[in-house]
Design a protein around this motif. Structure first.
Motif, PDB file in Angstrom:
ATOM      1  N   SER A1118      20.069  16.449 -35.096  1.00  0.00           N
ATOM      2  CA  SER A1118      21.290  16.240 -34.853  1.00  0.00           C
ATOM      3  C   SER A1118      21.705  14.705 -33.845  1.00  0.00           C
ATOM      4  O   SER A1118      22.851  14.429 -34.309  1.00  0.00           O
ATOM      5  N   VAL A1119      20.799  14.288 -33.659  1.00  0.00           N
ATOM      6  CA  VAL A1119      20.928  13.179 -32.802  1.00  0.00           C
ATOM      7  C   VAL A1119      20.533  11.769 -33.767  1.00  0.00           C
ATOM      8  O   VAL A1119      19.577  10.951 -33.293  1.00  0.00           O
ATOM      9  N   ILE A1120      20.978  11.810 -35.032  1.00  0.00           N
ATOM     10  CA  ILE A1120      20.767  10.773 -36.000  1.00  0.00           C
ATOM     11  C   ILE A1120      22.097  10.087 -36.260  1.00  0.00           C
ATOM     12  O   ILE A1120      23.066  10.867 -36.282  1.00  0.00           O
ATOM     13  N   ALA A1124      26.191  12.016 -36.669  1.00  0.00           N
ATOM     14  CA  ALA A1124      27.155  11.589 -35.794  1.00  0.00           C
ATOM     15  C   ALA A1124      28.297  11.300 -36.624  1.00  0.00           C
ATOM     16  O   ALA A1124      29.502  11.459 -36.553  1.00  0.00           O
ATOM     17  N   LYS A1125      27.897  10.284 -37.726  1.00  0.00           N
ATOM     18  CA  LYS A1125      29.172   9.876 -38.643  1.00  0.00           C
ATOM     19  C   LYS A1125      29.634  11.061 -39.489  1.00  0.00           C
ATOM     20  O   LYS A1125      30.986  11.000 -39.448  1.00  0.00           O
ATOM     21  N   PHE A1126      29.085  12.011 -39.671  1.00  0.00           N
ATOM     22  CA  PHE A1126      29.772  13.179 -40.376  1.00  0.00           C
ATOM     23  C   PHE A1126      30.620  13.825 -39.316  1.00  0.00           C
ATOM     24  O   PHE A1126      31.893  13.913 -39.769  1.00  0.00           O
ATOM     25  N   LEU A1127      30.224  14.136 -38.347  1.00  0.00           N
ATOM     26  CA  LEU A1127      31.178  14.570 -37.243  1.00  0.00           C
ATOM     27  C   LEU A1127      32.455  13.829 -36.908  1.00  0.00           C
ATOM     28  O   LEU A1127      33.562  14.270 -36.789  1.00  0.00           O
ATOM     29  N   SER A1128      32.105  12.553 -37.056  1.00  0.00           N
ATOM     30  CA  SER A1128      33.514  11.631 -36.905  1.00  0.00           C
ATOM     31  C   SER A1128      34.477  11.550 -37.838  1.00  0.00           C
ATOM     32  O   SER A1128      35.495  11.112 -37.765  1.00  0.00           O
ATOM     33  N   PRO A1136      31.140  24.434 -31.282  1.00  0.00           N
ATOM     34  CA  PRO A1136      29.826  23.965 -31.575  1.00  0.00           C
ATOM     35  C   PRO A1136      29.697  22.419 -31.489  1.00  0.00           C
ATOM     36  O   PRO A1136      28.733  21.735 -31.158  1.00  0.00           O
ATOM     37  N   ILE A1137      30.805  21.772 -31.886  1.00  0.00           N
ATOM     38  CA  ILE A1137      31.001  20.157 -31.795  1.00  0.00           C
ATOM     39  C   ILE A1137      31.048  19.866 -30.438  1.00  0.00           C
ATOM     40  O   ILE A1137      30.344  18.979 -29.737  1.00  0.00           O
ATOM     41  N   ASN A1138      31.927  20.620 -29.466  1.00  0.00           N
ATOM     42  CA  ASN A1138      32.006  20.594 -28.096  1.00  0.00           C
ATOM     43  C   ASN A1138      30.561  20.439 -27.368  1.00  0.00           C
ATOM     44  O   ASN A1138      30.229  19.662 -26.523  1.00  0.00           O
ATOM     45  N   ASN A1139      29.923  21.461 -27.742  1.00  0.00           N
ATOM     46  CA  ASN A1139      28.504  21.824 -27.148  1.00  0.00           C
ATOM     47  C   ASN A1139      27.514  20.561 -27.417  1.00  0.00           C
ATOM     48  O   ASN A1139      26.505  20.060 -26.968  1.00  0.00           O
ATOM     49  N   TRP A1140      27.708  20.128 -28.834  1.00  0.00           N
ATOM     50  CA  TRP A1140      26.644  19.271 -29.313  1.00  0.00           C
ATOM     51  C   TRP A1140      27.388  18.085 -28.725  1.00  0.00           C
ATOM     52  O   TRP A1140      26.288  16.944 -28.244  1.00  0.00           O
TER      53      TRP A1140
END
Length: 1716
Positions: A1118-1120, A1124-1128, A1136-1140
């Protein structure tokens, strides 16, 4: 009764405490001493109070006593603090660490509350009192280095008593052999220890200020350095070395300012004390010769002359000559040395001059002016010492080798300077002639020695300089006539004394060298040489080294005099000897009784003589060999076990005689039958049969042994073995051949090893050692090196034999060793004939691998040989046989084995571009195809689509290599697809193994290619049930996603279908857990682009599925950046996003804290995190503020991370996402501004401009969290002032914005702290490199500021005035909009200005405010009559500094024109007052003489402003250019400018100043058309038009005044210079860059036709060979202008209509015309 004095009794004195401390110190009770500092006892404060009390009541005895106690206490504290060895002191050390804050507090109280006590002790200047207090100060710093800053802040370094403390006692206490007993009693020594300890512990910038501003202290320190002991001087030198010379932040100019002339003058006497001490010599050499750490400013242009505008250095005048030198300080030091007094000082002079050759000529002249005049002969110690000095200096190599970085067509060698370095100024023709006619042999010899050194330098330099005759003309003036030297030679020729023999040889060497550089044909010289040779011929059997030297010179003189070989028939037998001169020399070379211990040098002397003899007949020997056959002959004769008999000598005589007399007979024979072997060798074989006596077996055997040995060495030097054996078989009797058939084994060079291999030379060792032995004894071989060409030839031969051998053992290490020695020899002794041999087929022909051959030794050799050739960088290798051979192999029609293809690929780099394009490779030779394709990519060449398809068809083991090469070619658009691209795309889609090329096409640098691929893919139909089509779909979608991420392809409705379908397939695989780890990034790329069409619930479901995958496979997935681009992109907020985000922030902090280097993958990830932070996610609420503050602290405190723009951008976004309640802004602000690696503390460059802007934004964002609170920080304001450079760069505008805010809150201006104003004159680039750049505002170390204005920057500001209107935007809204505003502001600023520091443009508002506050420019005076204060401007300084011109030019800038008006009104008033004062006092010469014309000039401007007319900026620029002209009556435009100002009371908006005056002058006078002044005016006008034309209003003015027509008419003139032609094209180039400028040129003035005609004239003009470059430059400039018109025309409908869409064809036609 006790003799001990009782302590005073007083309420202010703690008697018990003082007695207790005395006991503690005597018993060395460290525990009790530390208790003094415990806060509960408060003892140290009482002790300090007692100390202060005794000082106040002048009780010197007790004052001294307590000072000594404090000194001892502080010394013990330092000892404990620094003692890490004794374990029994551990408890004490721990206690000390606990009490450290209390100790530091006590020390600070001494420096604040009780600082006057220290002053009183120092002012007292008594050793008993001053020394303890100096030790207290020293010990405090040694205990804790932060005390140094406290001393800096609280101690008054301007005390008048401080310099006096450095005056030593009158009675000397030291001597050369002093052991420093009693140093501790001397005030000077204690002060030096404190002073340097204090400076050592200061930061570099404070140390610089302290050492440069306290000049009285430094002067006294240097002044009395000679009186110091050795220990003290060592201490001083260690400080200079460590804290000044080795300080990386000190510029050389700073070092020179500290170690100034005073230091240099006082340093020289130390040589008399320490000239034999290694530490002293080492430091001294570093000081004057180290260009990195020392004071030396390298001057690579020292030997080249250049225009005065570009010359650099300081002008000095010595002996009525002027020189420009970069190292004035070292020159000063050089002149203090006395090289004639000691050898050590002479050696040191040599060290200085070797490192600073620019000083040789000035020093020679200094010796004349200050050293006793010209070198007239006298047998005195002075004359002998100076002769030694001149001889020694003349041996310094004057480096005048052409350097491409230094030498260009505009620079020439400075012949006069070179001549001054070659011939000492004291050496005149008259002085030399007197010396040579002296009756003292020593004088004659020393003079000849000097002449030899001079002529040796001349010989070497004549090979390099361009103006050889010019140099000779200067040198000959000071050289004696050659007949004078001949007379000296003849005078001493008949005398046999050793001194006379030396004079004889020296004078002969001078005659030889002198005849080489003067005209040949002097009969006296020829006669001298002939007589000398004839004399030596009579005594050849007893010849010595000395005689050989004479003979060498005689032969050289004959060569110089161009005498014919008939005058000296060296090949014929002489009547006096039984052999020819040639043979006699060879006899000598093998005569051990003559050559004795020096046989090697003796032999090589003879060889050089023999070679010199044979130079007149170039047919004798094969010139393509590694060494001359003469060496082989001498070596063969030397190896004979018996005495060489007369028959062999007769053979040599007859062979050389016949070779010289009938060369063509043997030449034809050699060429037709024996492969061009040396004709002398052919003659030897032909004559051999005449010396054979068959009746005498012994002599026959000896003669045959000689011939075979000769053959052996001939093979070594490179003669053909086959040809030699053919000669053997032809000319040697069959009986002899039969008897000696076994002896032919010696020609295999693999015989028995000789004894003691370590004691023989390299030649014998390498030739006699069997290969097997060499392979076993590599350690012996490693220690032996070839030192001669003969030994190198043996190395080459052995290497050939080893590579060709069929031994079963591995010889890889041996081959590597020999190839290494071969390469090292060629690098260390580069020789054309050796390199030519190495790249000829004679060497490598038998060593190269052939097709289908398997030979590991040849394969190894090929790879190593290729590497050696690449390192040698041979210029001729592209036309060598080796190049042709490699080309033929690549172009071979045969099918080559893979191994052979790999082998020959090592040499692919040899192929030229034209060869690459003409090669037609066999279809089966796949590896060669890939090699060619790789070379195409390396050289940025385009391959055809046929070649592309051919390479694409390669399969098997080369698949990976093929993929890498094709990907690069496709990505860089190096394939000429032409119209075949659609077919290629279809082929790639149908072939699974070619999918990777689709990715390359989508990321191609060519937009047309990308669009065609998207067009094709968007109309494809994909079947979800077909696995291959699904794989293609996912691959294409992922490639499109990556291409869009790189902004190479826009979002397109055609691609939406692909992404939606791919997302559907991917989600199905994700739910079924069918996603492979290798496809994880591809999955994320597809979902990122395809999820936009999903509903909120569907997005949530996708996110949950992705996090399930992460939970299963690990957090690292998940740290690639793709995750991160997908989440943005989904823009939703769920737990789950907040925890990530929380975990990611911890991960980021850890990476920054623990990593030394951060990968590009992490950087991409961080960039995507920044995008997430700019969305609606409130990161400071999701993540604890302590974590985020820690992260910011880690980054801002790091020296590397704060220099990277990406990380700085991330910090800004993170700060902008928070608020003042969550961010520790005060702490972070202090950390960042105090970080020494902060880019704002350095100077801007093209590499760091973006990082500097982001750095200023960090301060801006932190400051704005609480402006009121931050404004109170004094440190912040001080730092911002020092960061500020006053320019219009984006970071300076941000800092200016902050400074304005701070002043509005504090109501205080930083200008009040300015104590000094400096003005930096205009400097050349060389001068800037020499002394470094200065910042606008610096600290003087005394809480004051120094402002330094730069004239270069003011000029930049004048030229670029219209680019200055850059305003900082108002920042509001959400984070994303704020950041867009900030980036938009930066992009605008970057596009308008150059980011390098040398191109700085001042902020006009800031500069004009500085002008008002600069007391040197503007003074406020009160009127005596009405007591009204009014400003008075110093008009002359305003003019000289270009500030008045700047003020006038500022009228074109709407944002500051109002300030300019105010200043001009003030200037007008000052000019009025100046005129009135001049009229009142006509005899006053101190006034400004030109005040009247400037009064009119300024009045004209004010009149224009009152009329409120819109004046174009071009007019303001040209009118402002009058400012420097009107004060210079010698200027070629002075008269015209003067008249224009007087005749035009105001400016007109449609008139270009001086335009009509210049273009209409002298046009009717054909005789004056070539007048230099006229063309100077033309150049000035065009340059003004170039620099002043910036706006569309300027274009209207140019159009109205018909400037374009006039400019283009100029091109028709045959008289205009290259400079004018270039300026015309540059003017057209400038017009193109202005809006509507290109349209105007094309449609109104028909510039295309004009340029076409102009180019035609340039092409048809005849240029001299040396001016061909000028012609090419003009063609390129014209093509640049036309090409730019073509580019602009594509976007202009008006131009396209005007040219009827034919502009591209026109541009192509012009390009072809330029290429002809």
């Amino acid at each position: 009764m006790s003799s001990k004095r009782s302590l005073p009794s007083s309420s202010n004195v703690d008697t018990l405490l003082l007695e207790n401390i005395t006991r503690i110190l005597s018993e060395k009770d460290h525990n009790a001493m530390l208790e003094l500092f415990e806060s509960s006892h408060n003892k140290i404060e009482r002790l300090i109070s007692n100390w202060s009390y005794f000082s106040s009541i002048n009780d010197h005895h007790q004052f001294i006593d307590v000072s000594v106690k404090l000194s001892k206490i502080s010394a013990i504290l330092v000892e404990i603090n620094n003692n890490d060895e004794k374990s029994n002191n551990l408890d004490i050390k721990i206690k000390l660490e606990t009490l450290k804050p209390s100790i530091i507090t006590a020390y600070k109280s001494i420096l604040t509350t009780h600082i006057k006590v220290i002053y009183r002790a120092l002012n007292n200047a008594r050793a008993a009192l001053t020394n303890p207090n100096l030790r207290i100060l020293t010990n405090m710093i040694n205990f804790d280095s932060t005390i140094a800053i406290e001393i800096l802040n609280n101690f008054d370094l301007s005390l008048s008593s401080l310099p006096n403390l450095l005056i030593p006692p009158k009675v000397p206490t030291t001597s050369k052999n002093d052991k420093s007993l009693g140093d501790h009693l001397i005030i000077r020594v204690n002060f030096i220890k404190w002073w340097f300890t204090f400076n050592t512990n200061l930061p570099n910038y404070h140390r610089k200020d302290v050492l440069t501003t306290n000049f009285k202290i430094m002067n006294n320190l240097w002044k009395f350095i000679y009186s110091d002991s050795e220990a003290t001087i060592k201490f001083i030198i260690e400080f200079i070395d460590k804290s000044i010379l080795n300080e990386p932040h000190f510029k050389k100019s700073t070092k020179c300012k500290i170690l100034n002339d005073n230091f240099m003058h006082k340093y020289q006497p130390l040589f008399s004390r320490f000239d034999k001490e290694e530490w002293f010599i080492t430091f001294s050499e570093k000081l004057v010769s180290d260009s990195v750490y020392g004071l030396t400013f390298p001057n690579p242009r020292v030997w080249y002359s250049s225009s005065s505008n570009n010359s650099s250095g300081v002008s000095i005048s010595v002996n009525n000559k002027s020189f420009k030198i970069n190292n004035k300080l070292i020159y000063t030091f050089l002149t203090t040395l006395k090289p004639t007094e000691s050898f050590q000082q002479l050696s040191f002079v040599m060290t200085i001059l070797k490192s600073n050759p620019e000083l040789i000529a000035p020093y020679f002249n200094y010796l004349v002016q200050h050293g006793g005049g010209y070198h007239d002969p006298s047998l005195t110690s002075w004359w002998i010492a100076h002769s030694l000095l001149y001889s020694t200096i003349l041996q310094i190599p004057i480096i005048v080798v052409q350097d491409e970085d230094v030498y260009d067509t505009s620079t020439k060698f400075n012949i006069k300077l070179i001549a001054d370095c070659i011939i000492p100024a004291a050496i005149s023709k008259q002085a030399i002639t007197k010396s040579l006619t002296s009756n003292k042999p020593l004088i004659i010899q020393l003079t000849l020695q000097i002449l030899i050194h001079i002529l040796t330098n001349v010989e070497r330099i004549l090979k390099i300089v361009d103006n050889k005759q010019g140099l000779l003309d200067i040198i000959k003036v000071n050289l004696p006539e050659i007949n004078t030297i001949i007379q000296t030679f003849e005078k001493h020729e008949k005398e046999d004394e050793d001194g006379n023999k030396l004079i004889k040889l020296s004078s002969l060497m001078v005659i030889n060298k002198l005849s080489a550089i003067t005209d040949s044909g002097n009969s006296n010289v020829s006669k001298l040489a002939n007589n000398g040779i004839n004399l030596l011929l009579t005594s050849l059997t007893t010849i010595s080294h000395y005689d050989l030297s004479l003979l060498d010179n005689y032969l050289s003189i004959q060569t110089n005099q161009q005498q014919t070989s008939q005058e000296f028939k060296w090949w014929n037998k002489t009547s006096s000897t039984s052999s020819s001169f040639f043979t006699s020399l060879i006899k000598l070379s093998i005569n051990k009784s003559v050559s004795d211990v020096s046989s090697t040098s003796f032999n090589w002397k003879i060889v050089s003589l023999l070679v010199k003899l044979c130079q007149t007949n170039r047919l004798l020997f094969n010139r393509s060999l590694l060494e001359s056959p003469l060496v082989a002959l001498i070596q063969a004769l030397s190896d004979l076990n018996t005495v060489v008999d007369d028959n062999i000598w007769n053979l040599v005589d007859e062979s050389i005689s016949r070779s010289v007399r009938s060369p063509y007979k043997y030449l034809d024979l050699s060429h037709s039958t024996y492969d061009d072997i040396s004709i002398f060798v052919v003659a030897i074989f032909e004559q051999f049969k005449f010396i054979i006596n068959k009746e005498n077996d012994i002599t026959t055997r000896n003669h045959t042994e000689f011939l075979l040995t000769f053959i052996r060495y001939l093979i070594v030097v490179g003669e053909s073995k086959i040809s030699l054996l053919k000669l053997w078989n032809t000319y040697v009797d069959e009986d002899i051949r039969t008897k000696n058939i076994s002896q032919l084994d010696i020609l295999e060079f693999d015989g028995n090893m000789v004894e003691n291999p370590t004691e023989i030379n390299f030649l014998k060792y390498i030739l006699t050692s069997p290969i097997t032995y060499l392979n076993k004894s590599l350690t012996i071989l490693e220690k032996k090196l070839p030192t001669t060409d003969m030994e190198f030839a043996a190395l080459v031969l052995k290497l050939q034999l080893i590579v060709q051998s069929e031994l079963s053992i591995s010889t890889d290490a041996l081959i590597i060793e020999l190839i290494s020695k071969l390469g090292n020899y060629l690098i260390s002794k580069p020789s054309t004939h050796l390199i030519d041999y190495i790249i000829s087929s004679k060497f490598w022909g038998s060593l190269f691998l052939s097709n289908n051959e398997i030979d590991e030794k040849k394969i190894l050799f090929g790879g190593l040989f290729s590497e050696v050739l690449q390192q040698l960088s041979i210029k001729s290798i592209n036309v060598s046989p080796l190049n042709q051979y490699v080309y033929e192999q690549f172009n071979s029609c045969e099918t080559l084995s893979v191994q052979y293809q790999l082998y020959i690929s090592n040499f692919g780099w040899l192929l030229t571009n034209s060869q690459l394009q003409s090669i037609k490779i066999n279809k089966s030779n796949d590896l060669l195809k890939l090699t060619i394709a790789s070379l195409y990519h390396q050289r940025n060449m385009v391959i055809s689509v046929a070649s592309f398809n051919d390479i694409r068809s390669i399969n098997g083991e080369l698949e990976q290599k093929k993929s890498d090469i094709l990907s690069k070619l496709v990505h860089d658009n190096l394939i000429d697809f032409e119209d075949d691209l659609p077919i290629i795309i279809k082929t790639l889609v149908d072939s699974k193994q070619d999918y990777y090329l689709l990715n390359g096409l989508l990321e191609s640098t060519d937009s047309k290619t990308r669009h065609l691929v998207i067009e094709y893919l968007s109309i494809m139909e994909f079947n979800e049930n077909n696995s291959q089509q699904v794989e293609l779909l996912c691959f294409v979608a992922s490639s499109l996603a990556k291409a869009q991420a790189k902004a190479t392809t826009p979002n397109d409705i055609r691609t939406d279908k692909i992404f939606q379908l791919a997302s559907k397939v991917t989600l199905r695989a994700l739910k079924n857990n069918n996603i492979l780890e290798s496809n994880w990034s591809q999955t994320l790329n597809i979902l990122t682009q395809g999820i936009n069409g999903f509903t909120h619930d569907e997005k949530v479901e996708v996110v949950e599925d992705l996090f399930k995958y992460v939970d299963t496979h690990g957090f690292k997935f998940s740290v690639i950046p793709e995750f991160a681009k997908f989440l943005s992109s989904i823009r939703i907020i769920i737990p789950p996003i907040n925890n990530w985000i929380h975990k990611s922030m911890l991960y980021i902090t850890k990476k920054f804290a623990e990593s030394e280097h951060l990968s590009s993958n992490f950087q991409d990830f961080l960039n995507e995190i920044g995008i997430i932070l700019m969305s609606d996610i409130q990161v400071w609420k999701i993540v604890p503020s302590s974590i985020l503050n820690s992260q910011l602290e880690v980054i801002l405190n790091h020296s590397r991370w704060i220099s990277e723009s990406l990380y700085l951008k991330y910090i800004n976004i993170l700060i902008m996402a928070g608020n003042k309640s969550s961010i520790a802004f005060e702490k972070l602000l202090q950390i960042f501004i105090n970080n020494e690696a902060n880019l704002l503390s350095g100077l801007p460059s093209t590499e760091n401009y973006k990082s500097r802007y982001f750095s200023s934004l960090i301060i801006f964002n932190l400051f704005n969290l609480d402006p009121t609170k931050n404004s109170k920080s004094t440190l912040l304001g001080e730092k911002l002032i020092l960061f500020y450079l006053g320019s219009i760069r984006s970071e300076d505008i941000v800092i200016k914005h902050l400074l304005i805010k701070i002043e509005s809150y504090t109501m205080k201006s930083w200008i009040n702290k300015v104590s000094n104003w400096e003005f930096i004159e205009e400097l050349s680039n060389n001068d800037i490199e020499l002394i470094g750049e200065d910042r606008l505002i610096t600290s003087d170390g005394k809480n004051s500021l120094v402002v330094s204005l730069n004239k270069n920057f003011i000029k930049n500001s004048i030229i670029n005035m219209t680019n200055i209107s850059i305003q900082f935007p108002t920042i509001n809204g959400k984070i994303n909009s704020k950041w867009q505003l900030l980036e938009s502001f930066f992009n605008k600023s970057e596009s308008l200005i150059n980011s390098s520091y040398g191109s700085t443009i001042y902020d006009p508002e800031f500069l004009m405010m500085l002008i008002i506050n600069n007391e040197e420019l503007v003074k406020v005076e009160s009127s005596e009559s009405d007591n009204i204060k009014k400003p008075k401007f110093d008009i002359k300084k305003l003019i000289d500094s270009n500030i008045l011109q700047f003020i006038v030019m500022s009228l074109s800038n709407p944002t500051v024109c109002s300030i300019s008006k105010i200043l001009l009104n003030g200037i007008a008033d000052s000019l009025q007052d100046e005129s009135e004062s001049e009229s009142e006092s006509e005899n006053n010469n101190n006034g400004f003489k030109d005040s009247n014309i400037y009064k009119v000039y300024v009045s004209n401007i004010l009149n224009t402003l009152r009329k409120d007319i819109q004046i174009p900026s071009l007019i303001w620029y040209i009118y402002s250019s009058f400012v420097p002209i009107l004060s210079n009556p010698g200027h070629f435009l002075y008269e015209k400018s003067f008249r224009y100002v007087l005749s035009n009371p105001n400016l007109k908006s449609n008139d270009i100043p001086l335009y009509s005056n210049i273009i209409l002058s002298k046009t009717n006078d054909s005789e004056t058309e070539n007048d230099e002044s006229y063309y100077k005016q033309i150049v000035w006008l065009i340059e003004s038009l170039i620099e002043g034309t910036t706006t569309s209003e300027d274009l209207d003015l140019i159009k109205f005044r018909s400037v374009i027509e006039w400019i283009m008419n100029l091109t028709n003139s045959p008289f205009i210079s290259m400079r004018i032609k270039t300026l015309i094209l540059k003017f057209l180039y400038i017009i193109q860059s202005i809006d509507q400028g290109a349209d105007m040129l094309v449609t109104r003035f028909g510039i295309l036709t004009s340029l076409d005609q102009y180019l035609l004239r340039v092409n048809n003009e005849d240029y001299a060979k040396k001016d061909t470059l000028i012609k090419h430059q003009l063609q390129i400039n014209i093509e640049q202008v036309i090409l730019r018109l073509g580019i602009v025309g594509l976007g202009s409908k008006r131009i396209r209509n005007w040219t009827e869409e034919d502009l591209p064809n026109y541009v192509k036609r012009i390009h072809k015309s330029c290429s002809v």
